[in-house]
Design a protein around this motif. Structure first.
Motif, PDB file in Angstrom:
ATOM      1  N   LEU A  29       0.797  -1.254   0.243  1.00 42.65           N
ATOM      2  CA  LEU A  29      -0.031  -0.364   0.413  1.00 42.65           C
ATOM      3  C   LEU A  29       1.052   1.346  -0.051  1.00 42.65           C
ATOM      4  CD1 LEU A  29      -2.802  -1.113   2.439  1.00 42.65           C
ATOM      5  CD2 LEU A  29      -3.180  -0.913   0.144  1.00 42.65           C
ATOM      6  N   ARG A  30       1.893   1.441   0.314  1.00 44.05           N
ATOM      7  CA  ARG A  30       2.822   1.873   0.681  1.00 44.05           C
ATOM      8  C   ARG A  30       3.563   2.238  -1.053  1.00 44.05           C
ATOM      9  NH1 ARG A  30       7.781   1.986   4.999  1.00 44.05           N
ATOM     10  NH2 ARG A  30       6.046   0.397   5.851  1.00 44.05           N
ATOM     11  N   LEU A  31       3.592   1.399  -1.433  1.00 47.33           N
ATOM     12  CA  LEU A  31       4.649   1.376  -2.540  1.00 47.33           C
ATOM     13  C   LEU A  31       3.402   2.012  -3.696  1.00 47.33           C
ATOM     14  CD1 LEU A  31       6.784   0.943  -4.064  1.00 47.33           C
ATOM     15  CD2 LEU A  31       5.750  -1.432  -5.098  1.00 47.33           C
ATOM     16  N   VAL A  32       2.562   1.233  -3.843  1.00 45.55           N
ATOM     17  CA  VAL A  32       1.514   1.834  -5.012  1.00 45.55           C
ATOM     18  C   VAL A  32       0.656   3.552  -4.474  1.00 45.55           C
ATOM     19  CG1 VAL A  32       1.100  -0.530  -5.589  1.00 45.55           C
ATOM     20  CG2 VAL A  32      -0.622   0.252  -3.794  1.00 45.55           C
ATOM     21  N   GLY A  33       1.075   3.857  -3.197  1.00 42.00           N
ATOM     22  CA  GLY A  33      -0.033   4.959  -2.071  1.00 42.00           C
ATOM     23  C   GLY A  33       0.690   6.475  -2.890  1.00 42.00           C
ATOM     24  N   ASP A  34      -0.415   7.729  -2.437  1.00 37.96           N
ATOM     25  CA  ASP A  34       0.430   8.711  -3.246  1.00 37.96           C
ATOM     26  C   ASP A  34       2.016   9.511  -2.202  1.00 37.96           C
ATOM     27  OD1 ASP A  34      -1.380   8.400  -5.483  1.00 37.96           O
ATOM     28  OD2 ASP A  34      -3.250   9.685  -4.320  1.00 37.96           O
ATOM     29  N   GLU A  35       1.413   8.590  -1.046  1.00 36.01           N
ATOM     30  CA  GLU A  35       2.234   9.507  -0.187  1.00 36.01           C
ATOM     31  C   GLU A  35       4.078   9.419  -0.619  1.00 36.01           C
ATOM     32  OE1 GLU A  35       1.931  11.602   2.443  1.00 36.01           O
ATOM     33  OE2 GLU A  35      -0.227  11.076   1.766  1.00 36.01           O
ATOM     34  N   PRO A  36       4.770  10.297  -0.773  1.00 35.63           N
ATOM     35  CA  PRO A  36       6.027  10.211  -0.551  1.00 35.63           C
ATOM     36  C   PRO A  36       6.352   8.902  -0.061  1.00 35.63           C
ATOM     37  CG  PRO A  36       6.059  12.632   0.277  1.00 35.63           C
ATOM     38  CD  PRO A  36       4.510  11.661   0.311  1.00 35.63           C
ATOM     39  N   ILE A  37       7.120   8.194  -1.451  1.00 28.48           N
ATOM     40  CA  ILE A  37       8.251   6.648  -0.298  1.00 28.48           C
ATOM     41  C   ILE A  37       9.159   6.931   0.663  1.00 28.48           C
ATOM     42  CG2 ILE A  37       9.404   4.680  -0.890  1.00 28.48           C
ATOM     43  CD1 ILE A  37       7.950   4.894  -3.424  1.00 28.48           C
ATOM     44  N   LYS A  38       9.116   6.634   2.224  1.00 28.61           N
ATOM     45  CA  LYS A  38       9.392   6.381   3.630  1.00 28.61           C
ATOM     46  C   LYS A  38       9.769   5.351   3.997  1.00 28.61           C
ATOM     47  CE  LYS A  38       8.054  10.794   4.910  1.00 28.61           C
ATOM     48  NZ  LYS A  38       7.234  11.835   6.413  1.00 28.61           N
ATOM     49  N   PHE A  39      11.135   4.895   3.319  1.00 24.46           N
ATOM     50  CA  PHE A  39      12.172   3.264   4.067  1.00 24.46           C
ATOM     51  C   PHE A  39      13.683   3.737   3.549  1.00 24.46           C
ATOM     52  CE2 PHE A  39      11.926  -1.008   2.502  1.00 24.46           C
ATOM     53  CZ  PHE A  39      11.115  -1.935   3.256  1.00 24.46           C
TER      54      PHE A  39
END
Length: 127
Positions: A29-39
């Motif tokens: 969900l984080r990968l396909v979401g609109d939020e900037p990626i924090k990983f």
């Protein structure tokens, strides 16, 4: 061994399923979401690629393990992901922070060595 294949089925269902539900799905969900990626970028490939590799192993490979297809191949990315999490991402952390990744790594190593067992799609396809 009388219950070896049943044990492998349970191992696949629990550790594959738990990986998807508790770890992979949120990352997907984080990968396909609109939020900037924090990983984390533990091996220097970039946070987007690192997250993509984690999603590949924790969702797709874990699903293959649950289904019992390409079990040996699918267990390797998961094993590597867990070892990177334990010894690189949490390398300087106390052992208790590494423990979950190590505990997940062990069944993936076992599945790499044994395969999916009698109750797997790969066994069904072979017949």
């Amino acid at each position: 061994m009388k219950y070896q294949d049943l044990s492998l089925l349970l191992l696949r269902l629990f550790f594959g399923g738990l990986m998807i539900i508790n770890h992979g799905w949120g990352k997907l969900l984080r990968l396909v979401g609109d939020e900037p990626i924090k990983f984390a970028d533990p091996i220097g490939l970039g946070k987007e690629i690192s997250l993509g590799l984690a999603v590949f192993s924790e969702v797709l490979c874990a699903l293959f393990i649950v289904l019992g297809i390409f079990t040996r191949y699918a267990s390797l990315p998961l094993l590597i992901t867990m070892l990177v999490a334990a010894f690189i991402v949490h390398g300087d952390d106390p052992f208790k922070d590494k423990e979950a990744a190590i505990l997940f790594a062990i069944p993936y190593l076992i599945l790499f060595l044994t395969g999916g067992g009698k109750y797997s799609l790969e066994n069904y396809i072979k017949k």
